[in-house]
Every structure is written in structure tokens, then in C-alpha cells.
Design a protein around this motif. Structure first.
Motif, PDB file in Angstrom:
ATOM      1  N   VAL A  64       0.857  -1.182   0.000  1.00 16.38           N
ATOM      2  CA  VAL A  64       0.000   0.000   0.000  1.00 16.38           C
ATOM      3  C   VAL A  64       0.897   1.236   0.000  1.00 16.38           C
ATOM      4  O   VAL A  64       1.734   1.403   0.893  1.00 16.38           O
ATOM      5  N   PHE A  65       0.724   2.085  -1.005  1.00 16.35           N
ATOM      6  CA  PHE A  65       1.534   3.294  -1.154  1.00 16.35           C
ATOM      7  C   PHE A  65       0.681   4.520  -0.861  1.00 16.35           C
ATOM      8  O   PHE A  65      -0.468   4.609  -1.308  1.00 16.35           O
ATOM      9  N   GLY A  66       1.245   5.474  -0.118  1.00 14.75           N
ATOM     10  CA  GLY A  66       0.518   6.703   0.159  1.00 14.75           C
ATOM     11  C   GLY A  66       1.298   7.598   1.089  1.00 14.75           C
ATOM     12  O   GLY A  66       2.510   7.410   1.292  1.00 14.75           O
ATOM     13  N   THR A  67       0.614   8.559   1.673  1.00 12.39           N
ATOM     14  CA  THR A  67       1.275   9.538   2.534  1.00 12.39           C
ATOM     15  C   THR A  67       0.589   9.613   3.897  1.00 12.39           C
ATOM     16  O   THR A  67      -0.609   9.339   4.033  1.00 12.39           O
ATOM     17  N   ILE A  68       1.379   9.982   4.895  1.00 11.36           N
ATOM     18  CA  ILE A  68       0.881  10.317   6.224  1.00 11.36           C
ATOM     19  C   ILE A  68       1.436  11.694   6.556  1.00 11.36           C
ATOM     20  O   ILE A  68       2.639  11.856   6.746  1.00 11.36           O
ATOM     21  N   HIS A  69       0.562  12.689   6.554  1.00 11.73           N
ATOM     22  CA  HIS A  69       0.984  14.084   6.763  1.00 11.73           C
ATOM     23  C   HIS A  69       2.155  14.461   5.852  1.00 11.73           C
ATOM     24  O   HIS A  69       3.140  15.076   6.295  1.00 11.73           O
ATOM     25  N   GLY A  70       2.074  14.060   4.605  1.00 11.25           N
ATOM     26  CA  GLY A  70       3.091  14.416   3.627  1.00 11.25           C
ATOM     27  C   GLY A  70       4.277  13.485   3.565  1.00 11.25           C
ATOM     28  O   GLY A  70       5.081  13.559   2.632  1.00 11.25           O
ATOM     29  N   LYS A  71       4.429  12.585   4.563  1.00  9.29           N
ATOM     30  CA  LYS A  71       5.527  11.618   4.537  1.00  9.29           C
ATOM     31  C   LYS A  71       5.133  10.438   3.637  1.00  9.29           C
ATOM     32  O   LYS A  71       4.070   9.847   3.817  1.00  9.29           O
ATOM     33  N   LYS A  72       6.000  10.088   2.706  1.00  5.96           N
ATOM     34  CA  LYS A  72       5.702   9.008   1.769  1.00  5.96           C
ATOM     35  C   LYS A  72       6.008   7.652   2.396  1.00  5.96           C
ATOM     36  O   LYS A  72       7.104   7.434   2.914  1.00  5.96           O
TER      37      LYS A  72
END
Length: 270
Positions: A64-72
Motif C-alpha cells: 500500500v503506497f501513500g502519505t501520512i501528513h506528507g511523509k511518503k
């Protein structure tokens, strides 16, 4: 293996156009951490060249690829275990791929059996060190210097800075955490009472069937690594008679909100 890793990393990059900084390996019952990610792409293991496929209940089997508060971030929903029949190079293959996708920091989670009498079912343990009791070593065989050195310094397999930051976060969130030594064994049987006693005598606080090979390979490639475990059973006369995998998943599920909060905040703040 170098060519396989490059092939797989190139395939994933072409599919996702994504270069993560954080890699997260989600253990038994902890797969819902992906709900905290602003998801950009989901890639089932079955579609990734050279990737094994997880066969264990509670392990969904996707990147699963994505961001958490802008962190990749790239998260593994389900890991691979030696007891499933894979060799150690297959078990640790995703860690090598993560490194070549751009990952610099690795977070590993698991469920484990506790032998430290101050633990209880549901305790959250920051792994400060490990003991390798696996029957196969992931670095056995000819070393490829492009991955890392022949002889790896294991004096700090788990980042002291990441541990300290997580304890600070736990205090701020009023989440009780312990730290401890994790002993990795092959499985898939749960430990006998005598084996639990052995684990304690060897100086470990908890025991499980994963994590150690991945962390060794992460150290081989210079990844900064953090480990966290949920105690899902206690290795004593009171609880050993009834432990099942379903109970392990249920105990992990109850602790999951706190573990998710700690991992999420660590990624945001570190």
C-alpha cells in the motif's frame, strides 16, 4: 538476487511512480494501519514479479503506497514467514526491494508471546534488541557487496533514536509501553512451557516467528529500523493451555489502535 530486486523495484516504480521514505511491515492483526494512510496505490503481491504470496490468516497480501501528513510510506499488508516454506532470501526479499524503492527508515510490527512477568496480554513492547534462534540465516551464502558488507555490525539493529522518540510520543498520548528483547524462532507451533522457560533463561522478554530476518537484512543495507510488538499470550501455566491463532489475532486487534497511533506519530514526528 541483485537482478531480481532491480526488476521488481523497476516494475513497482513504473506502476506507482512513487518513492517512499518509510517502509512499514504490518504483523498479525495489525493490517488496518493502512486506514491511516492517504492511499495512492495498492499493489497485490500476486501482481508483483518475484514476490512471494502470504498464506497466513490476518495477512492480507498487498503493498500500500501513500502519505501520512506528507511523509511518503509503503506498507506491507502481510509478511512472509520461514515456516510457510519460503527460504530466508524470499522472506526478506521485500525489505531489499523497499530499500531500492527509496526507503530509508523501516518499521516492523508483530505479535509475540510474553515471558516477562511484568507484561500482560495486550502489552505494547518496543523491541530494543533481538536473539536469533531461526534455523537459517538470511545472509548465508555468497555476499553481494552491492547490498551490504559481508560481516554486519549488529550493535544497534533497532534505532535508539526511534525508540526514544516513540517513548516520548507514548508519554504524550498516555499510552503505556514497555521495552524488551525479542527472540525469533521458526514456528509454526506455539512454544511449549519448557520452551517458554528457555526463552526467559536466554534473556528475552518475548518470542515470535518473524521480524528477526527482516531486521538483519535491513541492517545489512543500512536502513534505520524500529520494532514494536503486541503481547498476545503469556507463556505460563495459566494461559498456555488455551492459546490459538484466533486468540492471537483478537488480542492484537484490541491493541491495534494504540500501535497505529504510535507508528503514525513516529512517522510524522521523526
Amino acid at each position: 538476487m541483485w537482478e531480481q530486486v532491480q526488476q521488481t523495484a523497476d516494475f513497482i516504480t513504473n506502476k506507482t511512480n512513487f518513492s517512499p521514505e518509510y517502509g512499514v511491515i504490518l504483523g498479525s492483526g495489525l493490517g488496518n494501519f493502512t486506514d491511516d494512510i492517504d492511499v495512492e496505490y495498492i499493489l497485490p503481491y500476486s501482481e508483483i514479479p518475484n514476490f512471494p504470496v502470504s498464506t497466513v490468516e490476518g495477512h492480507k497480501g498487498a503493498l500500500v503506497f501513500g502519505t501520512i501528513h506528507g511523509k511518503k510510506v509503503v506498507a506491507m499488508q502481510g509478511r512472509f514467514h520461514f515456516y510457510e516454506g519460503y527460504d530466508m532470501k524470499q522472506v526478506t526479499f521485500p525489505v531489499r526491494v523497499m530499500k531500492h524503492l527509496g526507503v530509508k527508515k523501516l518499521i516492523v510490527s508483530n505479535a509475540s508471546g510474553g515471558v516477562n512477568p511484568t507484561y500482560k496480554v495486550g502489552s505494547i513492547v518496543i523491541i530494543k534488541d533481538h536473539i536469533n534462534f531461526m534455523p537459517e540465516h538470511p545472509l548465508r551464502g555468497k555476499n553481494d557487496e552491492r547490498f551490504g558488507p559481508r560481516f554486519v555490525n549488529m550493535s544497534e539493529p533497532y534505532s535508539r533514536k526511534m525508540m526514544a522518540k516513540t517513548k516520548e510520543i507514548a508519554s504524550d498520548l498516555n499510552i503505556e509501553v514497555r521495552d524488551g528483547v525479542y527472540l525469533g524462532i521458526q514456528g509454526p507451533t506455539f512454544e511449549t512451557l519448557s520452551e517458554y522457560r528457555m526463552v526467559k533463561l536466554l534473556g528475552a522478554d518475548c518470542v515470535g516467528m518473524s521480524t528477526v530476518p527482516e531486521v538483519i537484512v535491513a541492517s545489512h543495507m543500512g536502513l534505520e529500523t524500529f520494532g514494536i510488538s503486541v503481547i498476545t499470550d503469556m507463556g505460563n501455566e495459566e494461559s498456555i493451555d488455551t492459546i490459538t491463532h484466533a486468540e492471537v489475532l483478537e488480542a492484537a486487534r484490541k491493541a491495534e489502535p494504540h500501535v497505529r497511533s504510535l507508528i503514525k506519530e513516529l512517522i510524522i514526528q521523526y
